[in-house]
Design an enzyme around this catalytic site. Structure first.
Site, PDB file in Angstrom:
ATOM      1  N   GLY A 154       1.052  -1.248  -0.137  1.00 58.11           N
ATOM      2  CA  GLY A 154       0.171  -0.078  -0.062  1.00 58.11           C
ATOM      3  C   GLY A 154       0.791   1.150   0.046  1.00 58.11           C
ATOM      4  O   GLY A 154       1.996   1.284  -0.545  1.00 58.11           O
ATOM      5  N   CYS A 155       0.269   2.229   0.630  1.00 59.21           N
ATOM      6  CA  CYS A 155       1.316   3.552   0.695  1.00 59.21           C
ATOM      7  C   CYS A 155       2.519   3.239   1.415  1.00 59.21           C
ATOM      8  O   CYS A 155       2.495   2.647   2.416  1.00 59.21           O
ATOM      9  CB  CYS A 155       0.388   4.582   1.685  1.00 59.21           C
ATOM     10  SG  CYS A 155       1.202   6.083   2.001  1.00 59.21           S
ATOM     11  N   PHE A 156       3.522   3.917   0.836  1.00 53.84           N
ATOM     12  CA  PHE A 156       4.901   3.495   1.169  1.00 53.84           C
ATOM     13  C   PHE A 156       5.450   4.323   2.401  1.00 53.84           C
ATOM     14  O   PHE A 156       6.205   3.770   3.135  1.00 53.84           O
ATOM     15  CB  PHE A 156       5.927   3.724   0.065  1.00 53.84           C
ATOM     16  CG  PHE A 156       5.974   5.101  -0.559  1.00 53.84           C
ATOM     17  CD1 PHE A 156       5.381   6.308  -0.242  1.00 53.84           C
ATOM     18  CD2 PHE A 156       6.372   5.035  -1.988  1.00 53.84           C
ATOM     19  CE1 PHE A 156       5.394   7.512  -0.769  1.00 53.84           C
ATOM     20  CE2 PHE A 156       6.653   6.316  -2.715  1.00 53.84           C
ATOM     21  CZ  PHE A 156       6.123   7.468  -1.992  1.00 53.84           C
ATOM     22  N   TRP A 157       4.422   5.309   2.717  1.00 52.71           N
ATOM     23  CA  TRP A 157       4.735   5.895   4.118  1.00 52.71           C
ATOM     24  C   TRP A 157       4.833   5.042   5.223  1.00 52.71           C
ATOM     25  O   TRP A 157       5.764   5.107   6.014  1.00 52.71           O
ATOM     26  CB  TRP A 157       3.797   7.054   4.341  1.00 52.71           C
ATOM     27  CG  TRP A 157       3.750   8.303   3.190  1.00 52.71           C
ATOM     28  CD1 TRP A 157       4.804   8.475   2.315  1.00 52.71           C
ATOM     29  CD2 TRP A 157       2.607   9.143   3.151  1.00 52.71           C
ATOM     30  NE1 TRP A 157       4.559   9.839   1.547  1.00 52.71           N
ATOM     31  CE2 TRP A 157       3.150  10.156   2.142  1.00 52.71           C
ATOM     32  CE3 TRP A 157       1.476   9.265   3.802  1.00 52.71           C
ATOM     33  CZ2 TRP A 157       2.382  11.052   1.702  1.00 52.71           C
ATOM     34  CZ3 TRP A 157       0.579  10.149   3.247  1.00 52.71           C
ATOM     35  CH2 TRP A 157       0.915  11.145   2.178  1.00 52.71           C
TER      36      TRP A 157
END
Length: 171
Positions: A9-12
């Site tokens: 998902g979102c890399f953050w």
């Protein structure tokens, strides 16, 4: 020292989670395995480049064997969701394991096979050799450290105390 690229998902959140895992030496947010060169976040978000938001990891396999790295990934994702994690959807949010060492492929495939009975739906995690990786813009590196109230779909409390280290700096 070993290297692998993971998408969840979102890399953050993937970067922020793995920075806290004992045995991780370096992390970096970026874009993996697309069809274009030198891609930007804006281009990736169109869904036309084929890139996935991913996190490059360097880890000490004596402290954190590959199987444990994969355990952590599966702890923070739903491996049965296609192109979606948390509130994010699109091909750039697919889940994936991108290896650099061919010898890791068999271990990754065996790990996924071992997990199949734990889920009622099919596991859709992409497993491929890393073709290319481009660093995300500086704005995205260590994003949740810079923006503590930023959006994240990952539950950091899933990381057990004995598995924790002080967060490592980006690569």
């Amino acid at each position: 020292m070993k290297k692998i690229v993971l998408a969840g998902g979102c890399f953050w959140g993937v970067e922020a989670y793995f920075k806290r895992v004992r045995g991780i030496l370096a992390t970096k947010s970026g874009y993996a395995n697309g069809i274009t060169e030198e891609v930007t976040y804006k281009e990736v978000c169109t869904g036309k480049t084929g890139h996935v938001e991913a996190c490059f990891l360097e880890y000490d396999e004596k402290i954190l064997p590959l199987r444990m790295v994969l355990n952590h990934l599966f702890r923070i994702i739903d491996p049965t969701l296609l192109n979606k994690q948390g509130g994010d959807s699109g091909t750039q949010y697919r889940t994936g394991i991108y290896y650099m060492d061919l010898e890791d492929r068999e271990a990754i495939e065996q790990y996924i096979e071992d997990q199949r009975n734990s889920y009622s739906n099919p596991i859709v995690v992409e497993v491929e050799k890393l073709d290319k990786f481009y660093d995300a813009e500086e704005f995205h590196q260590e994003y949740l450290e810079k923006n503590p109230s930023g959006y994240c779909h990952i539950n950091f409390s899933l990381l057990k105390d004995k598995e924790r280290q002080e967060p490592v700096r980006k690569k």
